[in-house]
Scaffold this motif. Structure first.
Motif, mmCIF file in Angstrom:
data_model
loop_
_atom_site.group_PDB
_atom_site.id
_atom_site.type_symbol
_atom_site.label_atom_id
_atom_site.label_comp_id
_atom_site.label_asym_id
_atom_site.label_seq_id
_atom_site.Cartn_x
_atom_site.Cartn_y
_atom_site.Cartn_z
ATOM 1 N N LEU A 1 5.181 -75.580 12.976
ATOM 2 C CA LEU A 1 5.974 -74.369 12.742
ATOM 3 C C LEU A 1 6.906 -74.520 11.556
ATOM 4 O O LEU A 1 7.103 -73.568 10.790
ATOM 5 C CB LEU A 1 6.780 -74.026 14.003
ATOM 6 N N VAL B 1 8.045 -70.816 10.294
ATOM 7 C CA VAL B 1 8.340 -70.017 11.492
ATOM 8 C C VAL B 1 9.722 -70.401 12.013
ATOM 9 O O VAL B 1 9.990 -71.566 12.303
ATOM 10 C CB VAL B 1 7.276 -70.248 12.582
ATOM 11 N N ILE C 1 10.771 -69.721 19.715
ATOM 12 C CA ILE C 1 10.351 -68.990 18.526
ATOM 13 C C ILE C 1 10.995 -67.607 18.522
ATOM 14 O O ILE C 1 10.954 -66.882 19.508
ATOM 15 C CB ILE C 1 8.823 -68.866 18.473
ATOM 16 N N LYS D 1 6.174 -60.417 16.304
ATOM 17 C CA LYS D 1 5.946 -61.051 15.001
ATOM 18 C C LYS D 1 7.047 -62.067 14.729
ATOM 19 O O LYS D 1 8.227 -61.815 14.962
ATOM 20 C CB LYS D 1 5.928 -60.001 13.887
ATOM 21 N N THR D 2 6.674 -63.232 14.228
ATOM 22 C CA THR D 2 7.637 -64.264 13.856
ATOM 23 C C THR D 2 8.180 -63.969 12.457
ATOM 24 O O THR D 2 7.946 -62.897 11.894
ATOM 25 C CB THR D 2 6.985 -65.650 13.879
ATOM 26 N N SER D 3 8.880 -64.935 11.889
ATOM 27 C CA SER D 3 9.403 -64.786 10.532
ATOM 28 C C SER D 3 8.302 -64.844 9.476
ATOM 29 O O SER D 3 8.554 -64.614 8.291
ATOM 30 C CB SER D 3 10.443 -65.872 10.255
ATOM 31 N N VAL D 4 7.087 -65.156 9.901
ATOM 32 C CA VAL D 4 5.924 -65.154 9.012
ATOM 33 C C VAL D 4 5.026 -63.986 9.416
ATOM 34 O O VAL D 4 4.653 -63.860 10.591
ATOM 35 C CB VAL D 4 5.144 -66.481 9.109
ATOM 36 N N ILE E 1 1.846 -64.553 11.603
ATOM 37 C CA ILE E 1 1.972 -65.433 12.772
ATOM 38 C C ILE E 1 2.810 -64.728 13.839
ATOM 39 O O ILE E 1 3.922 -64.281 13.568
ATOM 40 C CB ILE E 1 2.607 -66.790 12.399
ATOM 41 N N THR F 1 8.779 -68.058 23.367
ATOM 42 C CA THR F 1 9.691 -67.204 22.615
ATOM 43 C C THR F 1 11.058 -67.142 23.297
ATOM 44 O O THR F 1 11.279 -67.759 24.339
ATOM 45 C CB THR F 1 9.125 -65.773 22.480
#
Length: 448
Positions: A273, A278, A286, A293-296, A299, A306
């Motif tokens: 990650l 991420v 996460i 949605k993650t920071s990417v 991904i 989470t």
């Protein structure tokens, strides 16, 4: 996304990962899943499903005793832990096969090995094989937290509890959440001497205070010991194989097994990650947006890995919403308000909506209705345990904002009651509903 091997690569085949992968494939996506242990995840393999089976088994201890008061000539019974354990694990094998079959029937390719994110759209399997995907979904769940102190390696977690060779004669359970209280009831009914140890003086934070107090009273009456304001100092192994636990504010305790039920931590180690960019929070969960949605951008993450609600049905809904959003053309989010939950203790607790304290803080003026009664079965069985139901209402509108109960079958009753709370029904709506008599659930429509 023809330039990639798959449209979606899911890391983790628990309840959320399986749902997301299956639905994405049904939407036409090319999907692969990597699972390093067994398909089904915590809930199916080492969590709520096998635990509930142990709860059923534990209930027979009291049911057999109560049956004598209902005219049944019950001989002295012998409990066979190994038989129950093996039957439960056998059903886990069955469910593992069904979950695997579900994925295969939807054309999802399964890799039974660990996967790591090694590039913007690249996943590397433990075998060294590399795969690419347009989207990556992290659904690796969480694991039991084990506190660090001298001798901590001598304890077990709920993971190992399902595989014990025998029920320990004396068990110390560390923690005061739902896992601790559930296993306290299970081990106690199977004949163990149970001590529950906690750093604070409270059980089941987040549940209504009246129900927590009632469970404590009943548990003490059953013979479960409690040590509050206690922190581990060390655990030492004795010559006979027993353990001596040293703790703050209490005398040392000799037991045969120490079980940690001190929370769960997200499984993020070794996933790549950091390299992928991420973001995680201070609890190593996460961070995701409303659409998972993650920071990417490509991904996503769902479930216990989470920073949201750690419940299997929530993970399943997150998986469904993710697949519908990304591959179904139907953007969807999960509504985290008014989520019902249960503790399969002895007796069980269930709740939905605001507790009395939360309602007072948020709404100010509230009305609280309670029913404190002895279930009919307990009367005939000469069992003094009392059930407690509580209804919390907004005084201004009469809307029911919370229902909380402890007593036999409380989780089964709560599921339907939760629909009413979610729908915004009022106390008058409950009052206008004819009771089913004689039942425990009729108390919900008879409160005055």
């Amino acid at each position: 996304m023809a330039e990639y091997d798959y449209d979606l690569f899911t890391i983790g085949a628990g309840s959320g990962g399986v749902r997301a992968s299956r639905v994405a494939a049904a939407h036409g996506a090319r999907v692969a899943v990597a699972e390093e242990y067994r398909v089904g995840g915590t809930c199916v393999i080492r969590g709520c499903v096998p635990k509930k089976m142990l709860v059923y088994g534990a209930h027979f201890a009291e049911d057999l005793e109560d049956a004598r008061h209902f005219g049944w000539d019950i001989p002295e019974c012998r409990f066979d832990w190994v038989k129950l354990r093996d039957n439960v694990l056998g059903d886990v094998d069955r469910l593992n096969g069904l979950y695997t079959q579900t994925l295969e029937n939807h054309g999802v390719e399964i890799f039974h090995e660990r996967a790591t994110i090694t590039g913007p759209h690249e996943i590397t399997l433990s075998s060294g094989e590399r795969k690419t995907a347009g989207y990556i979904l992290v659904a690796t769940g969480a694991r039991p937290h084990v506190p660090s102190f001298p001798g901590h390696e001598l304890g077990i977690t709920s993971n190992e509890a399902f595989h014990l060779d025998a029920i320990p004669r004396r068990v110390l359970i560390a923690g005061a959440g739902y896992i601790a209280n559930e296993f306290a009831g299970i081990f106690h009914e199977f004949g163990a001497r149970v001590t529950l140890m906690n750093r604070s003086d409270q059980l089941l934070r987040g549940y209504d205070e009246a129900l927590r107090d009632r469970l404590l009273q009943i548990s003490i009456a059953k013979g479960i010991d409690f040590r509050f304001q206690a922190a581990f100092e060390k655990i030492e192994k004795n010559r006979d194989g027993s353990l001596t636990v040293f703790m703050t504010n209490h005398d040392p305790l000799e037991v045969d097994c120490v079980m940690f039920a001190t929370g769960r931590v997200p499984n993020i180690e070794g996933l790549g990650l950091d390299a992928a960019g991420v973001a995680v929070n201070e609890g190593n969960a996460i961070v995701v947006d409303a659409y998972s949605k993650t920071s990417v951008d490509h991904i996503y993450a769902i479930g216990d890995v989470t920073d949201r609600v750690q419940l299997t049905p929530v993970a399943i809904r997150e998986g469904q919403a993710f697949a519908d959003t990304v591959f179904g053309g139907k953007p969807a989010t999960v509504d985290y308000s008014c989520i019902p939950s249960a503790v399969f203790s002895h007796p069980p607790i269930a709740g939905v909506g605001l507790t009395e304290a939360q309602a007072r803080n948020q709404l100010g003026a509230i009305e609280v209705y309670t029913s404190d009664f002895r279930p009919m079965k307990n009367v005939v069985a000469h069992r003094n345990e009392r059930a407690l139901y509580k209804m919390v209402c907004d005084a201004a509108t009469g809307r029911v904002v919370g229902i909380h109960m402890i007593g036999p079958d409380a989780p089964e009753i709560m599921q339907v009651a939760a629909v009413a709370v979610k729908a915004g029904l009022t106390k008058a709506d409950f009052d206008a509903t004819v009771a089913i008599h004689p039942t425990m659930s009729e108390e919900l429509v008879l409160m005055k």
